[in-house]
Design a protein around this motif. Structure first.
Motif: not given
Lengths: 554, 252, 362
Positions: A263-281, A341-347
């Protein structure tokens, strides 16, 4: 030649690549295979990851082809079982887990914090070699006839009831796990100990926060799956009986140990992606991410809470009702930081200045698809609906939405965003935008019907199915074709751009962040002068002032 | 979480060629020796944390099965030689001590002392492994190694078995006797994992002895020895837990 | 949900079933789960639409061409709090609702009729108390609470009936249970949903829901002649269980008459209820489950009896009455449920799951 869309750069586009950069310092095989440069190691990972993605993707194509018809007619059921198992093992352990941390993380974390390399460069190289050894073992497994236990290796099926190459796969995952642990270790030490002067924790790019959170999980959770696999291997070879009910063992113990990592593995997989989104947005709306601290703390909250929800994968396995209650509650709690996070990125878009280059298109795709994928997780976290939906295609759709619609889109966003920095060249913008849209459409067509199939009750891992499920499966396979075409197109133009892409210059996106304040491609030592962090993260005003000064000096 | 104070803003440490201005052991991506020592030390602590999680899985399995099958665990534990286990514990504690003395020697630039301490640590470790192999051989001879050759006779009929007789064991019913195999599975898995970690440690010790004789760690750069001693101490602590949980199940 | 508007609900149900977007609702529980399901769909839709709208509106309003200079905004504690607390609140509601439903599925009513299901690679074997055996099929009557007691002979399997909205893992080594009450006659899918090897996809079958009369007819024609309890009785004798477990005063083992469902004190001092799991463990791992006052001399039958044998023994023990006489019944229709949903008889112990409220009397 197609042109690239650049945001109005204050300096003219460089006519050629800088002569001295990390790619030109040494050309032989030895200089690459014995490198300690985090950037070269990132590129090595990128190439190997792409190879494994191709293999895993081909297996996915075979799965979808088989599922075009209700009967098991393209291949035998045994072969199908091997195909989906290898698809899962390759995509999870050899692609998704290392994807952003080992490529973009390796490449950019030192640059983002103002360091010359990661803390442990030789361990970094060792990490890559361990990954390659694990990968070779997986290829060996495929050549030797595959393994058909499912990537979850449920005991006692995997210990006593299959004749396929379980041991080589276990060894592969064990070794790849250590690659992951070392990468995480490196990131944690680097972020703690090697930040440039002035780079306080709350001035770090959010990409670094996300990778930091994922690294905590990598270091703490991966050893548990290592021991689970070791015990599985011992039971399979010697027959120690630790998961065997006839000897007093408990097969559910394996489930607990396995899911404690997975289960933590799925967060290992998604958290770095979320980091990328922060930079791009942030970059493509020219704005500091809305609620920086909220996003940073959410990343860590996801990492911590992610350790406490593993048994939501086991809700119908006969664990006590009260255990289900606790895990269901915690699962609902872990969903909240992702929503934040989703709302923060949107805003972040609010009152920004938005452009829609390929990275931004991928980021938008991420937000939409991760929202759907995350909400489908709510169906599964709520115990009453989980009973009906678990172990069906609803689960398959859920994790593909978050992993492919989420993580893979984020990975592509990051690759496109940082492509000019890594290679010195721009990818062709129009084609990239088209490919992003094609991928998005293909993805939805592939995986949305699978939600419906799951609600209808179609089980996962079925080679043949009742005929009334066929039409939805046909839609899904059609979508997979479009999706595959989108990815292929992306690979083609990215490789094309290595030779023919426009020279990018230092900062084509006019992004803040230390990695953009030096040449593209960077020098081996990253900076000629130690950068000092004297402004907040995502400070576009600082960038404007810096550009103004540079223009004055010319 | 300190940033190292010894860095000079505006200037990067030289990246190649010019070695005159910094100690030879300073790696080029670090700003100062303090930063290097700090970072490598922190890295070792994190690695030890991951090792704790690794053994944690085994300890979890042990806790569950011990709770369920305590008579089998007691009978299994009686088959182990507490004397040898205690001796092993003493050997390991002494080896930790000798290694820490070695670190002190390194910090005080005493090459001879360092080499002596490292060799002593190695010998004590060898002793541990030697005693372990004797124990393993005995277990395998008595058919207490899990798998197809596992024998339940010592538990069904303890009169025949001197260890069980000495502990005053009653014969176990067949279903509980079967569970003793689980005890031995955990015994071999846990002590085996531990022994593997020790063997790796011994290999590194040999490497360090060779380097120490050449003066590598007594010239002001003691990180390697210090970090290794952290690892060795963890291996020691894990053994103490294993000794208590596996050997001393019913002794109170 | 269907009490809110039966007409709309019927229409939705029919439409969705015929367009194959939704499985039929064939159990009492199905509409309850569907209500939660649609509520979550609504919440998801609203959430998604909000995010989508924000994305679109912001993209249009703050397009670079329209809004060339960005205004830096740090954040807003109010907004953060809002979008933390509202999702949290909603998720808690969903958690509570789902938890209540979950408890309902896995807490069977006291008068549920028990059917045993053994899963093995690669088939389901259902055993009705009257001795009817089915492979990859399950016949059940409407209007009766039915409990399935599941176990696997080899690897993990999972018994799934989408139309009933139930699913439960069949695990080697222990019983798991799930219950349902079927409402609509028809034939529905039965799937194995836990990957179990080569023929996992062939481990599907049919659940046939019948009206009580049709079910009765089916029972009468499908019987093998011996009920499960009678099989169990045979085994009890052939395995010499009656050497120790009998009604004699000097018996070495406790009397098993009326033991099912009663509260027992074990030698460890623990007080447990003698349910199916306990009985199974006492047969296979007796030394850990010895009743107080008796010596741990019972041999284990692990390896000497298979899961179906254990089930037969348990059924026999369930029907063992205080006079301990051997059951002689040739007419297995005696075991048919005479009246659905009858309350248990007054002098029955705490948790008793007898199939025939009338009991077996010699």
């Amino acid at each position: 030649m197609s042109t690239s869309t650049l945001l109005c750069p204050p300096e003219p586009i460089a006519p050629s690549l800088p002569e001295d950069n990390y790619l030109s310092r040494g050309y032989g095989l030895r200089s690459w295979l014995l490198t300690r440069d985090h950037k070269r190691i990132g590129i090595l990972y990128l190439i190997s990851l792409s190879v494994f993605f191709l293999i895993g993707g081909t297996l996915a194509g075979l799965i979808r082809l088989e599922l075009l018809t209700p009967q098991s007619d393209l291949m035998s059921a045994d072969t199908y079982n091997k195909v989906f198992t290898m698809h899962g093992v390759i995509m999870i352990f050899l692609f998704l887990v290392p994807s952003v941390p080992a490529t973009l993380g390796n490449f950019f974390i030192p640059m983002m914090i103002g360091a010359k390399d990661l803390a442990l460069p030789r361990i970094n190289l060792l990490s890559w070699y361990l990954y390659i050894i694990g990968g070779v073992l997986v290829i060996y497994t495929m050549v030797a006839g595959g393994v058909d236990t499912g990537w979850t290796f449920t005991t006692p099926l995997s210990t006593h009831y299959v004749n396929t190459n379980v041991l080589s796969t276990c060894l592969a995952i064990f070794i790849t796990g250590f690659s992951s642990i070392f990468t995480g270790l490196n990131v944690l030490v680097t972020v703690h100990k090697m930040r440039a002067p002035g780079m306080t924790w709350f001035r770090l790019p959010l990409f670094v926060w996300s990778l930091y959170a994922a690294s905590i999980q990598m270091v703490l959770a991966t050893p548990v799956v290592a021991i689970a696999i070791t015990l599985l291997a011992l039971e399979r070879t010697i027959g120690i009986g630790i998961f065997d009910p006839t000897k007093g063992g408990d097969p559910l113990l394996f489930q607990h140990l396995f899911w404690f990592y997975s289960h933590p593995a799925v967060y290992i997989m998604i958290l770095p992606g979320m980091g990328v989104i922060s930079e791009v947005i942030s970059t493509f709306s020219r704005k500091r991410v809305f609620g920086y601290k909220a996003v940073a703390f959410s990343s860590v909250a996801i990492a911590v809470f992610g350790f406490f929800v593993w048994a939501h994968h086991m809700m119908i396995m006969g664990i006590s009702n009260y255990a289900v209650l606790v895990f269901s509650l915690l699962t609902m709690l872990v969903a909240v930081p992702s929503a934040i996070k989703i709302f923060n990125w949107t805003f972040t878009l609010h009152k920004g200045s938005i452009t829609f280059e390929a990275p931004m298109l991928y980021a938008f795709g991420f937000i939409g698809l991760f929202t759907i994928g995350g909400m489908s997780g709510i169906f599964l976290g709520s115990a009453g609906t989980d009973v009906h939906l678990t172990e069906t295609f609803f689960i398959v759709a859920h994790f593909h939405f978050v992993m492919v619609g989420g993580m893979l889109m984020a990975f592509l966003a990051g690759i496109h965003f940082w492509w000019p920095k890594m290679t010195g060249r721009m990818y062709p913008e129009r084609i990239a935008q088209v490919a992003a849209i094609v991928t998005f459409i293909g993805f939805n067509l592939t995986f949305f019907p699978q939600f419906i199939l799951g609600v209808l009750g179609m089980p996962r891992r079925y080679a043949s199915y009742p005929p009334e499920f066929q039409i939805l499966n046909v839609f899904s396979t059609a979508g997979a074709t479009v999706l595959g075409a989108g990815y292929l197109l992306t690979a083609i133009y990215l490789v094309w751009s290595l030779k023919y892409g426009a020279v990018a210059g230092d900062n084509p996106w006019q992004a803040t962040g230390f990695e953009w304040q030096c040449q593209s491609p960077p020098l081996t030592e990253n900076f000629t002068e130690m950068p000092i962090m004297d402004h907040e993260a995502y400070d576009y005003a600082w960038l404007d002032r810096k550009n103004a000064r540079a223009a004055e000096m010319r | 979480m300190t940033n190292s104070n010894a860095i000079v803003p505006g200037v990067l440490a030289p990246s190649s060629g010019d070695h005159g201005e910094h100690p030879p052991h300073l790696l080029h991506h670090f700003q100062s020796v303090e930063q290097q020592a700090d970072a490598t030390n922190f890295a070792m602590w994190l690695f030890l944390l991951s090792e704790v999680m690794f053994f944690g899985g085994l300890f979890t399995a042990y806790l569950i099965y011990r709770n369920w099958y305590i008579p089998a665990f007691v009978a299994g534990a009686h088959q182990l030689n507490v004397g040898l286990g205690a001796l092993n514990s003493v050997l390991l504690i002494l080896s930790s001590f000798s290694l820490v003395m070695g670190v002190w020697c390194a910090e005080n630039k005493r090459k001879g002392g360092l080499v002596l301490c490292l060799i002593l640590t190695f010998i004590l470790g060898l002793g541990f492994l030697g005693i372990k192999s004797i124990e393993y051989a005995e277990k395998i001879e008595k058919h207490h190694f899990p798998g197809i050759h596992y024998s339940l006779s010592s538990f069904l009929d303890p009169g025949d078995d001197e260890a069980a007789r000495a502990a005053g064991d009653q014969p176990l019913p067949l279903d509980m006797a079967r569970h003793t195999e689980l005890y031995f599975s955990l015994y071999f898995a846990m002590t085996g994992m531990h022994a593997l970690h020790m063997i790796v440690g011994m290999g590194i010790l040999v490497f360090m002895i060779v380097r120490a004789r050449g003066g590598a760690y007594t010239a002001g750069h003691v990180n390697f020895v210090r970090n290794f001693s952290l690892y060795w101490n963890l291996v020691d602590i894990v053994w103490i837990y294993l000794f208590a949980l596996l050997y001393l199940v019913s002794r109170h | 949900m269907n009490h809110i508007s039966p007409v709309i609900w019927q229409f939705l149900d029919k439409w969705m079933t015929n367009f194959r977007l939704f499985p039929p609702e064939a159990s009492k529980f199905a509409p309850e789960m569907d209500a939660l399901f649609f509520f979550i769909v609504l919440v998801s839709l609203v959430g998604f639409v909000i995010v989508l709208l924000l994305l679109v509106v912001f993209s249009v309003l703050y397009n670079k061409k329209r809004h060339p200079v960005a205004t830096q905004v740090e954040g807003s504690a109010l907004l953060e709090t809002t979008w933390t607390l509202i999702p949290l609140g909603l998720f808690m509601v969903l958690f509570a609702w789902g938890a209540i439903l979950y408890f309902r599925i896995f807490t069977p009513p006291a008068n549920a009729m028990n059917i045993y299901v053994v899963g093995k690679q690669w088939m389901w074997k259902a055993e009705h108390p009257g001795g009817q055996h089915e492979i990859n099929a399950l016949h059940v009557p409407t209007g009766r609470a039915i409990q399935l007691t599941l176990i696997s002979q080899d690897v993990f399997h999972s018994f799934s009936v989408p139309a009933f909205r139930i699913k439960r893992e069949a695990i080697p080594g222990r019983y798991t249970t799930v219950w349902f009450e079927a409402t609509k006659p028809g034939t529905y899918h039965l799937f194995c949903t836990q990957y179990c090897g080569s023929n996992h996809s062939r481990m599907d079958g049919d659940v046939v829901v019948q009206s009580p009369e049709d079910y009765r007819k089916w029972l009468a024609t499908s019987t093998s002649g011996m009920s499960l309890a009678q099989n169990g009785e045979r085994l009890f004798a052939s395995l010499s269980c009656n050497a120790c477990h009998n009604a004699r005063p000097d018996a070495r083992g406790p009397s098993l008459a009326n033991v099912y469902g009663s509260r027992l004190t074990l030698t460890t001092g623990e007080r447990i209820i003698a349910d199916d799991a306990y009985l199974r463990q006492s047969i296979l791992n007796p030394s850990q489950h010895v009743t107080q006052g008796y010596a741990p001399i019972m041999p284990t039958y692990q390896g000497r009896i298979n899961e179906e044998g254990v089930i037969a023994l348990i059924e026999f023990i369930k029907h063992l009455d205080s006079d301990y006489r051997v059951q002689q019944t040739t007419n297995t229709t005696d075991l048919l449920p005479s009246e659905p949903n009858q309350p248990p008889a007054a002098n029955e112990p705490a948790v008793k799951q007898k199939t025939s409220p009338g009991g077996l009397k010699p």
